[in-house]
Motif scaffolding. Structure first.
Motif, PDB file in Angstrom:
ATOM      1  N   GLY A   1       0.794  -1.228   0.000  1.00 48.94           N
ATOM      2  CA  GLY A   1       0.000   0.000   0.000  1.00 48.94           C
ATOM      3  C   GLY A   1       0.824   1.275   0.000  1.00 48.94           C
ATOM      4  O   GLY A   1       0.280   2.373   0.198  1.00 48.94           O
ATOM      5  N   TYR A   2       2.142   1.157  -0.231  1.00 49.48           N
ATOM      6  CA  TYR A   2       3.010   2.325  -0.267  1.00 49.48           C
ATOM      7  C   TYR A   2       3.212   2.763  -1.717  1.00 49.48           C
ATOM      8  O   TYR A   2       3.024   1.989  -2.652  1.00 49.48           O
ATOM      9  N   SER A   3       3.605   4.010  -1.901  1.00 44.18           N
ATOM     10  CA  SER A   3       3.894   4.499  -3.248  1.00 44.18           C
ATOM     11  C   SER A   3       5.041   5.501  -3.191  1.00 44.18           C
ATOM     12  O   SER A   3       5.185   6.254  -2.218  1.00 44.18           O
ATOM     13  N   LEU A   4       5.864   5.493  -4.229  1.00 36.53           N
ATOM     14  CA  LEU A   4       6.998   6.410  -4.284  1.00 36.53           C
ATOM     15  C   LEU A   4       6.519   7.846  -4.428  1.00 36.53           C
ATOM     16  O   LEU A   4       5.557   8.134  -5.143  1.00 36.53           O
ATOM     17  N   LEU A   5       7.210   8.733  -3.765  1.00 38.70           N
ATOM     18  CA  LEU A   5       6.946  10.159  -3.929  1.00 38.70           C
ATOM     19  C   LEU A   5       7.352  10.609  -5.326  1.00 38.70           C
ATOM     20  O   LEU A   5       8.214  10.008  -5.968  1.00 38.70           O
ATOM     21  N   SER A   6       6.762  11.673  -5.763  1.00 32.34           N
ATOM     22  CA  SER A   6       7.176  12.269  -7.032  1.00 32.34           C
ATOM     23  C   SER A   6       8.478  13.036  -6.841  1.00 32.34           C
ATOM     24  O   SER A   6       8.865  13.362  -5.713  1.00 32.34           O
TER      25      SER A   6
ATOM     26  N   LYS B   1      19.423  18.095   4.081  1.00 33.84           N
ATOM     27  CA  LYS B   1      18.077  18.515   4.467  1.00 33.84           C
ATOM     28  C   LYS B   1      17.214  17.331   4.893  1.00 33.84           C
ATOM     29  O   LYS B   1      16.050  17.511   5.246  1.00 33.84           O
ATOM     30  N   LYS B   2      17.797  16.114   4.834  1.00 40.77           N
ATOM     31  CA  LYS B   2      17.000  14.965   5.280  1.00 40.77           C
ATOM     32  C   LYS B   2      16.646  15.121   6.753  1.00 40.77           C
ATOM     33  O   LYS B   2      15.550  14.767   7.176  1.00 40.77           O
ATOM     34  N   TYR B   3      17.611  15.576   7.529  1.00 45.08           N
ATOM     35  CA  TYR B   3      17.387  15.870   8.949  1.00 45.08           C
ATOM     36  C   TYR B   3      17.974  17.246   9.202  1.00 45.08           C
ATOM     37  O   TYR B   3      19.072  17.385   9.717  1.00 45.08           O
ATOM     38  N   ALA B   4      17.217  18.252   8.814  1.00 47.98           N
ATOM     39  CA  ALA B   4      17.752  19.606   8.722  1.00 47.98           C
ATOM     40  C   ALA B   4      17.623  20.420   9.989  1.00 47.98           C
ATOM     41  O   ALA B   4      18.156  21.520  10.069  1.00 47.98           O
ATOM     42  N   ALA B   5      16.926  19.898  10.985  1.00 44.85           N
ATOM     43  CA  ALA B   5      16.692  20.696  12.191  1.00 44.85           C
ATOM     44  C   ALA B   5      16.621  19.784  13.407  1.00 44.85           C
ATOM     45  O   ALA B   5      16.284  18.604  13.313  1.00 44.85           O
ATOM     46  N   GLY B   6      16.934  20.352  14.549  1.00 38.90           N
ATOM     47  CA  GLY B   6      16.882  19.605  15.796  1.00 38.90           C
ATOM     48  C   GLY B   6      15.872  20.181  16.757  1.00 38.90           C
ATOM     49  O   GLY B   6      15.113  21.096  16.432  1.00 38.90           O
ATOM     50  N   SER B   7      15.871  19.649  17.975  1.00 44.23           N
ATOM     51  CA  SER B   7      15.025  20.125  19.059  1.00 44.23           C
ATOM     52  C   SER B   7      13.553  20.174  18.627  1.00 44.23           C
ATOM     53  O   SER B   7      13.044  19.226  18.047  1.00 44.23           O
ATOM     54  N   ILE B   8      12.868  21.283  18.867  1.00 47.68           N
ATOM     55  CA  ILE B   8      11.429  21.363  18.610  1.00 47.68           C
ATOM     56  C   ILE B   8      11.090  21.274  17.121  1.00 47.68           C
ATOM     57  O   ILE B   8       9.939  21.037  16.756  1.00 47.68           O
ATOM     58  N   ASN B   9      12.079  21.467  16.248  1.00 50.25           N
ATOM     59  CA  ASN B   9      11.840  21.393  14.806  1.00 50.25           C
ATOM     60  C   ASN B   9      12.309  20.075  14.198  1.00 50.25           C
ATOM     61  O   ASN B   9      12.342  19.924  12.972  1.00 50.25           O
ATOM     62  N   ALA B  10      12.667  19.128  15.035  1.00 54.13           N
ATOM     63  CA  ALA B  10      13.152  17.837  14.551  1.00 54.13           C
ATOM     64  C   ALA B  10      12.063  17.099  13.780  1.00 54.13           C
ATOM     65  O   ALA B  10      10.864  17.310  13.989  1.00 54.13           O
ATOM     66  N   THR B  11      12.481  16.236  12.874  1.00 56.16           N
ATOM     67  CA  THR B  11      11.559  15.403  12.106  1.00 56.16           C
ATOM     68  C   THR B  11      11.839  13.933  12.414  1.00 56.16           C
ATOM     69  O   THR B  11      12.936  13.576  12.851  1.00 56.16           O
ATOM     70  N   PRO B  12      10.860  13.060  12.186  1.00 55.75           N
ATOM     71  CA  PRO B  12      11.027  11.643  12.525  1.00 55.75           C
ATOM     72  C   PRO B  12      12.168  10.971  11.760  1.00 55.75           C
ATOM     73  O   PRO B  12      12.439  11.306  10.602  1.00 55.75           O
ATOM     74  N   ILE B  13      12.813  10.015  12.425  1.00 51.79           N
ATOM     75  CA  ILE B  13      13.865   9.220  11.792  1.00 51.79           C
ATOM     76  C   ILE B  13      13.197   8.152  10.940  1.00 51.79           C
ATOM     77  O   ILE B  13      12.377   7.373  11.411  1.00 51.79           O
ATOM     78  N   LYS B  14      13.563   8.095   9.674  1.00 52.45           N
ATOM     79  CA  LYS B  14      12.994   7.123   8.752  1.00 52.45           C
ATOM     80  C   LYS B  14      13.925   5.906   8.680  1.00 52.45           C
ATOM     81  O   LYS B  14      15.065   6.016   8.238  1.00 52.45           O
ATOM     82  N   LEU B  15      13.411   4.740   9.087  1.00 58.54           N
ATOM     83  CA  LEU B  15      14.235   3.542   9.110  1.00 58.54           C
ATOM     84  C   LEU B  15      13.993   2.620   7.923  1.00 58.54           C
ATOM     85  O   LEU B  15      14.891   1.874   7.531  1.00 58.54           O
ATOM     86  N   LEU B  16      12.798   2.644   7.369  1.00 56.78           N
ATOM     87  CA  LEU B  16      12.501   1.812   6.202  1.00 56.78           C
ATOM     88  C   LEU B  16      11.649   2.623   5.228  1.00 56.78           C
ATOM     89  O   LEU B  16      10.627   3.194   5.614  1.00 56.78           O
ATOM     90  N   ARG B  17      12.095   2.659   3.975  1.00 62.71           N
ATOM     91  CA  ARG B  17      11.353   3.388   2.942  1.00 62.71           C
ATOM     92  C   ARG B  17      11.150   2.498   1.723  1.00 62.71           C
ATOM     93  O   ARG B  17      11.925   1.577   1.469  1.00 62.71           O
ATOM     94  N   LEU B  18      10.136   2.822   0.941  1.00 62.64           N
ATOM     95  CA  LEU B  18       9.815   2.011  -0.232  1.00 62.64           C
ATOM     96  C   LEU B  18      10.946   2.017  -1.256  1.00 62.64           C
ATOM     97  O   LEU B  18      11.198   1.005  -1.917  1.00 62.64           O
ATOM     98  N   SER B  19      11.641   3.143  -1.389  1.00 59.76           N
ATOM     99  CA  SER B  19      12.735   3.198  -2.364  1.00 59.76           C
ATOM    100  C   SER B  19      13.791   2.140  -2.070  1.00 59.76           C
ATOM    101  O   SER B  19      14.383   1.566  -2.993  1.00 59.76           O
ATOM    102  N   GLU B  20      14.014   1.851  -0.780  1.00 59.64           N
ATOM    103  CA  GLU B  20      14.981   0.800  -0.447  1.00 59.64           C
ATOM    104  C   GLU B  20      14.462  -0.564  -0.871  1.00 59.64           C
ATOM    105  O   GLU B  20      15.248  -1.443  -1.264  1.00 59.64           O
ATOM    106  N   MET B  21      13.161  -0.776  -0.823  1.00 58.24           N
ATOM    107  CA  MET B  21      12.608  -2.052  -1.265  1.00 58.24           C
ATOM    108  C   MET B  21      12.857  -2.260  -2.763  1.00 58.24           C
ATOM    109  O   MET B  21      13.183  -3.378  -3.198  1.00 58.24           O
TER     110      MET B  21
END
Length: 480
Positions: free
Chosen positions: A255-260, A343-363
């Motif tokens: 049910g996943y799809s690659l981003l444009s 820019k994958k992880y471009a900010a820390g603290s209150i502006n941090a974004t989730p760590i991505k461990l598995l993505r469809l592109s790797e599949m």
């Protein structure tokens, strides 16, 4: 009542946004393991705490994500003082003081907590489907932890013909203070334990309900994120037929799809999972701690910002590649030199974004690599999958059309480096594919090393070996 060596670390905070709140309980020193797991709320709280553990800096918010890219050659320092991992960067780590010692300890603490969940969850007063959901997710988390230990502290699976070299101490039961000392299994046995956990979890998911009713599905293990991790484990275990079959299942049925191309860069700045995110670590809305992004934050000239992309990495992207320095990096001039921060992880603290461990592109890249290596090679499928990832990033690029096996293998490995940079994979890819470490944009005491150099595998902490005569140290570190 028996006391366990480790106790859950969940009582100070419950970091998963939207999860059930921790019930009012007895003080921790009076709370028994049995009491914790008596009801469903307590068991779910324990599982939430296990997910929260992944966000520690000793695990994914720093060490497990930065170490493979720094030693592998994707990262260099943008400063010269107060830097992390300088021992490993210079290939000078030792068993007493290695920067990765604390990761070893934290992973086994985490595994022991998961073992308590797996042991006691079946006794919880709940429906069978509810208990199955908890067990499935806990087994996935345990598989992930053992897999990380294998990648950091054991030689690649194919280092011996039958994978009979040292793997890790596989821990599948809660360890008592008085229990005997563990020993290391072979690499083959270690990988089999990881695979068994994941296969068991996938079967449990078929007769379960999710433990948590709130939160985003990508921030918990599910049937298809378990399959995605299993595909990766099969790849590392050189079981290419299974890796192909499992990655193919995730791609077609997950049910996943690659981003444009147009949405790729922006997806990294959002706390909402993208359509190609399979498993990532949630951040609660009030998160304000040091995070992975703190070390890449271009606007932060203080203590934390220190890791920039190497020219080695930047030079492999075309000028029109969305992942290259013109799009997915921020340039900062520091003392007359331009440094590029991801820019994958471009900010820390209150502006941090989730760590991505598995993505469809790797599949797609796992299916491509496995298509080349499986019992009946399929170069057509491999070229198609490789082209999918290449052209998503750079629509002007030509389709892959390799007919020589070695050329196709190298092209897939190169594309993995391009697509998965800063996601904690590079060093392991070099090791399992038999590639030497070659770092040209490098200021280390030793920049290059042959693939079999013992320093590319981290030592077990000296204290772990010193107190346990059964625990064998990794090659090269025994007499330190």
């Amino acid at each position: 009542m028996k006391k366990y060596l480790y106790i859950f670390t969940i009582f100070s905070t419950l970091a998963l946004a939207g999860c059930e709140k921790l019930l009012d309980k007895e003080p921790i020193d009076k709370l028994s393991i049995e009491d914790l797991f008596k009801d469903l709320s307590g068991t779910k709280t324990a599982l939430a705490g296990a997910y929260n553990t992944l966000e520690k800096s000793e695990l994914y918010h720093t060490n497990l994500m930065i170490f493979p890219d720094l030693l592998g050659g994707n990262l260099k320092y943008s400063k010269t003082v107060n830097i992390k991992f300088d021992d490993i960067y210079n290939l000078l780590q030792d068993a007493q003081t290695s920067s990765m010692n604390v990761t070893y300890i934290e992973l086994y603490d985490h595994i022991n907590n998961l073992n308590n969940i797996i042991k006691y969850a079946p006794l919880t007063q709940a429906l069978e489907t509810e208990k199955n959901g908890i067990l499935a997710e806990a087994k996935c988390l345990r598989a992930l932890a053992h897999f990380d230990l294998l990648r950091v502290y054991s030689k690649p699976y194919n280092s011996t013909a039958d994978a009979s070299h040292l793997g890790i101490a596989v821990n599948l039961t809660p360890r008592l203070v008085t229990e005997g000392s563990p020993s290391r299994a072979t690499a083959k046995e270690s990988y089999e334990a990881v695979i068994t956990d994941l296969v068991t979890a996938i079967a449990l998911f078929d007769n379960s309900v999710p433990p948590f009713s709130k939160g985003k599905p990508q921030t918990f293990f599910t049937k298809y994120s378990a399959k995605a991790l299993l595909a990766k484990v099969y790849l590392y275990a050189n079981n290419y037929d299974k890796a192909f079959e499992t990655a193919d299942d995730v791609i077609k049925n997950g049910g996943y799809s690659l981003l444009s191309n147009a949405n790729y860069v922006a997806s990294w700045a959002s706390r909402n999972p993208s359509t190609e995110s399979i498993f990532e670590l949630a951040l609660e809305p009030t998160f304000s701690a040091t995070s992975l992004g703190s070390y890449y934050e271009a606007s932060n000239s203080g203590t934390f910002r220190m890791f920039a992309a190497t020219d080695d990495l930047l030079n492999i992207y075309s000028a029109t590649d969305i992942r290259g320095k013109n799009s997915l990096f921020t340039s900062v001039n520091i003392s007359g030199n331009n440094f590029y921060f991801t820019k994958k992880y471009a900010a820390g603290s209150i502006n941090a974004t989730p760590i991505k461990l598995l993505r469809l592109s790797e599949m797609y890249l796992i299916r491509a690599e496995s298509a080349v290596e499986k019992t009946t090679p399929d170069f057509t499928q491999a070229n198609q999958d490789l082209s999918t990832i290449i052209k998503r990033a750079d629509p002007t690029a030509a389709n892959a059309n390799y007919t020589v096996k070695a050329d196709l293998q190298n092209a897939i490995l190169l594309e993995r480096r391009k697509e998965l940079a800063f996601e904690g994979n590079l060093l392991y890819d070099l090791l399992r594919k038999g590639k030497d470490l070659v770092r040209t944009d490098c200021t280390a005491a030793t920049c290059n090393a042959q693939n079999n150099d013992y320093r590319l595998i981290m030592p077990l902490p000296a204290k772990t070996v010193d107190v346990n005569i059964k625990m064998k140290q990794n090659e090269g570190y025994q007499k330190q």
